[in-house]
Design an enzyme around this catalytic site. Structure first.
Site: not given
Ligand code: ADP
Ligand code: ASP
Ligand code: MG
Length: 848
Positions: A697, A594, A628, A624, A682, A491, A570, A816
């Site tokens: 995070k 992450k 932002l 994270v 999820e 996505n 990924t 998003g």
């Protein structure tokens, strides 16, 4: 075992290979069909004088041959070190002595001969065993006798025989050494097969030369052939001109339809300027044939002017690759010369030649101009103004030629400096920049070459190193080819690619960025000439091939770009495990993934150190808070000297939505299933409810803030009761109502105090207690900064030395498609901006 499968490494251990005389069918000179070519892909390896200068260099060459050659390959050699220079010096001294009738120079001549002999003796005794030393010293002393004899006789007649000794000695020595230590080998004097029409035009009699070469090569022996020399149809020795062994190598390659020619030299590729004198020169990884040919024509020493000719035959389907590599650092990927697309065609280089002559005559205008050009192949010519630029060696023959036409000529010493690149003479912007960069040098003229691959300035003075550096800087300062690989075609990956064309159009820092790779977990589309960004997803769907990690690493290792950026979109831990290798290759990584940033302390520190050591950049702002700028804010405070004492907030968009929306009117489990249906959670919502994601995070941010801690140092409250933790997703969803009681009583407790519940991450450090870190469900007053968010928003609160009483808050959408893809683009621009300022210095073994 077929001959081409015999590996020299093996032969060394198992020397008893059957030997027989060569059969007609063993080698082919026909243009091979695809299949035959695959079977017979002969490789030609040419070693230049610098690679054979000392015993130590020759030992290195031996290892290169051991690792890279098979028995039916061909080795072509130059004279050891500067032997040809010494032979020239000797010849010229004798010639002058005769012309000036000096007797006192004979001592000097004897000294030069002795020095030559001594240098060869030293190589022989340093390298060979007693028996071979004896034999080669004997042959050397006979040659020295012959040399002295020729020097005392008709030296005009024997000039080329004298110059040929360098290559003869070099081939004989290397072949003897190979026989001793690596594999059966024979040395071949190229005058025994290579026939050219004459030294000026050097046109090869291909049929005769190929047939004679076939006879000379012996089955089961690696041929070591002299470069530089040949004979004419009358059997006289000829040379192919200074640096001519490159040309010998490609002629021989075309005679045996070789698949590849490698020119092993003391520099690991062709650079945008001579790296000995231009420390900021860039390696040109891939050079189009025409441009390489022009570089050779203008005197680049790595490529003799005619090197490319035998390889670019428009009538032949056969294609021989040409590589330039360093014998001092054989593992470094050098320059490939061939047919390439748009990216390689943008390369620019600067080259120069001193000690030239500007010849002016009316014969260089009108019809006679064409004849003069055909006869002398000047470096450049203007048939309107009637001048041409030639080498000093051509002066005599040009004067004679013009005298026979009864016209006058003037000569003026000049030098040239040229910018070379694919069709540069057609590019107004490049010509204008070149002109500007030469202002102080006051060029006599600036003109494009006939093939349009260079713009040449004629200078009234010698081209200085300062001028070369400043012109090179001007011409190449913003040339840097950055390859972009996008891993993850989900996505966010799709959205990232959708945004890419517009970004490339509008952001200046992305000027030299080319999309060259697209990867999913099983498929890869790699194109060194660039993937059309406007159709990236479509091309991936149509053309991607299966790939494995080994193939990927091998491509990454050899990628032909100045810089390579991999954007990891990924969710794969396996892919994150490749970061270390990527960093060790100097590749930059932008990770949305992450795993690496929250891996074990040891692994993480190792990654940071490897990236540091290899000047690789690693950005992961989107790990994270999506787009932002939280990672940037923390890094900025830290780098500015502030010290962070607290980091807290709501780091999960999913948990933010759930607890902002949950007011007790709907059951928690209904809300959860609703969120799942909207794609807010999820696919298995326990991944969100477990708190692991938030824990990772918090770890990433705490590390960014300069603390060394591990995942285990952060307490994590799992919101899934134990009974539901190990069920299948399906069963868990079926029993989701078992969550309801806990959340409903937590909410009513909180409400009774005028408070609310939120899943909060908190990290605190003070000198007395050290680090405390946890992620858990908290009861917060309704007035708390974390209590009133737009559902899905993230909030980050930083307390530091500078932000003590009133903490710094960053708040906004933390997940998003658009904001995450945008955040990745922001990282991409940042890396490209940093790379634009990266200074690099040539550091090459052998010449520095
Ligand atoms: P060899 O002895 O292998 O034939 P040469 O001495 O003829 O090698 O040519 C290699 C030298 O060419 C290098 O040492 C390098 O300094 C010089 N050189 C000049 N221009 C360039 C360039 N643009 N790129 C690489 N090398 C160059
Ligand atoms: N030995 C010759 C020279 O020095 C040829 C070569 O090195 O390519 O020019
Ligand atoms: Mg050379």
């Amino acid at each position: 075992m077929t001959q081409e499968n015999i590996n020299l490494n093996k032969i060394n251990k198992d020397k008893a290979e059957p030997r027989r005389e060569i059969a007609e069918s063993d080698f082919t000179t026909d243009v091979p069909s695809e299949n035959k070519l695959a079977k017979h892909a002969i490789q030609v390896h040419k070693f230049g004088g610098s690679s054979l200068a000392t015993a130590e260099c020759i030992k290195r060459v031996l290892e290169i041959i051991r690792a890279n050659c098979q028995l039916n390959d061909i080795v072509v050699v130059s004279a050891n070190g500067k032997t040809t220079d010494s032979l020239f010096a000797l010849h010229d001294l004798v010639e002058r002595t005769i012309a000036e009738q000096k007797i006192q120079t004979s001592d000097e001549i004897t000294q030069l001969i002795t020095a030559l002999a001594k240098a060869q003796e030293k190589l022989i005794t340093d390298l060979l065993n007693a028996n071979n030393t004896k034999q080669l010293l004997l042959r050397l002393s006979k040659d020295i006798e012959q040399l002295s004899h020729w020097l005392a006789g008709d030296i005009v007649k024997y000039r080329n025989d004298i110059l040929a000794f360098g290559e003869v000695w070099s081939a004989r020595l290397l072949s003897a050494l190979l026989n001793e230590q690596v594999c059966p080998s024979n040395s071949i004097d190229s005058r025994d097969f290579l026939v050219i029409d004459n030294e000026q035009s050097c046109v090869v009699d291909t049929a005769k030369s190929a047939a004679q070469l076939r006879q000379r090569r012996q089955f089961g022996k690696l041929a070591v052939i002299t470069g530089y020399i040949s004979k004419d149809s009358r059997g006289n020795s000829c040379t192919l001109g200074r640096n001519g062994s490159d040309y010998s190598a490609t002629i021989i390659a075309s005679l045996v339809a070789a698949g590849n020619v490698t020119l092993w030299t003391d520099v690991d590729g062709i650079y945008s300027a001579d790296p000995r004198v231009v420390p900021n020169a860039r390696k040109l990884h891939r050079l189009p044939n025409g441009v390489a040919k022009e570089l050779g024509r203008l005197g680049n020493p790595v490529l003799h002017a005619k090197t490319l000719l035998p390889l670019i035959n428009p009538l032949s389907e056969h294609h021989t690759h040409l590589h330039v590599a360093s014998s001092f650092d054989p593992k470094v990927i050098g320059t490939e010369i061939g047919k390439f697309g748009q990216i390689a065609k943008q390369e620019l280089s600067v080259t120069y030649l001193n000690d030239l002559l500007l010849a002016q005559s009316v014969s260089f205008t009108g019809k006679t101009a064409e004849r003069a050009k055909a006869e002398f192949s000047p470096l450049c010519m203007d048939n309107q103004k009637g001048f041409m630029v030639i080498t000093q060696e051509q002066q005599k023959s040009l004067s004679q030629w013009l005298a026979s036409h009864d016209v006058e000529i003037t000569f003026k010493p000049v030098s040239i400096i040229a910018t070379v690149g694919h069709r540069v003479a057609e590019r107004g912007d490049i010509k204008a920049r070149f002109k500007r960069s030469l202002k102080t040098a006051k060029p006599i003229d600036i003109l494009g070459s006939d093939n349009d691959h260079s713009v040449i300035a004629i200078l009234p003075e010698t081209c200085s190193i300062e001028l070369l550096n400043s012109v090179h800087h001007e011409m190449t300062k913003d040339v840097r080819h950055i390859g972009l690989v996008v891993a993850g075609m989900g996505n966010i990956g799709e959205r990232f690619l959708e945004l890419l064309p517009a970004q490339l159009n509008k952001v200046y820092a992305l000027e030299n960025l080319h999309l060259v790779g697209l990867l999913s977990s099983k498929k890869a589309l790699i194109n060194n000439d660039g993937i059309d960004v406007a159709q990236a997803s479509k091309l991936f769907a149509q053309e991607a091939q299966n790939y494995d990690t080994e193939q990927l690493i091998s491509w990454l290792t050899q990628n032909p770009y100045d810089e390579l950026i991999v954007v990891d979109i990924t969710p794969s831990e396996d892919f994150s495990l490749l970061y270390e290798q990527m960093f060790s290759l100097g590749i930059h990584v932008i990770g949305a993934n992450k795993w690496a940033a929250s891996s074990s302390t040891k692994h993480f520190n190792n990654l940071v150190n490897t990236a540091d050591k290899n000047n690789s950049l690693w950005l992961g702002n989107t790990t994270v808070g999506a787009g932002l700028p939280i990672n940037y804010a923390i890094e900025d405070l830290r780098q500015s000297g502030d010290s962070i004492s607290e980091l807290s907030g709501i780091f999960s968009g999913t948990l933010s939505w759930l607890f902002e929306t949950y007011d007790g009117t709907t059951k928690f489990s209904e809300l959860l299933l609703n969120a799942l249906a909207q794609g807010i959670t999820e696919p298995d919502p326990r991944e969100d409810l477990s708190g692991r994601d938030v824990q990772r995070k918090l770890l990433i941010l705490a590390r960014k803030a300069g603390f060394e801690l591990a995942l285990e140092d952060i307490d994590c409250q799992n919101l899934v009761p134990e009974a539901l933790q190990s069920l299948s997703t399906h069963d868990f969803l079926a029993r989701a109502n078992e969550l309801d009681e806990y959340f409903s009583s937590a909410l009513s407790d909180a409400k009774s105090k005028g408070a609310c519940i939120r899943y909060v991450a908190r990290f605190q450090y003070d000198d007395a207690t050290g680090v405390t870190a946890k992620v858990s469900l908290e009861v917060l007053p309704q007035t708390d900064a974390f209590a009133n968010l737009t559902p899905c928003d993230n909030i980050f609160q930083i307390s530091s030395h500078w932000y003590q009483d009133n903490p710094l808050i960053i708040r906004g959408p933390g997940a998003g498609r658009d904001v995450t893809a945008g955040g990745l683009h922001s990282d991409l621009v940042k890396i490209c901006q940093q790379l634009a300022h990266k200074q690099h210095q040539v550091r090459i073994k052998g010449i520095n």
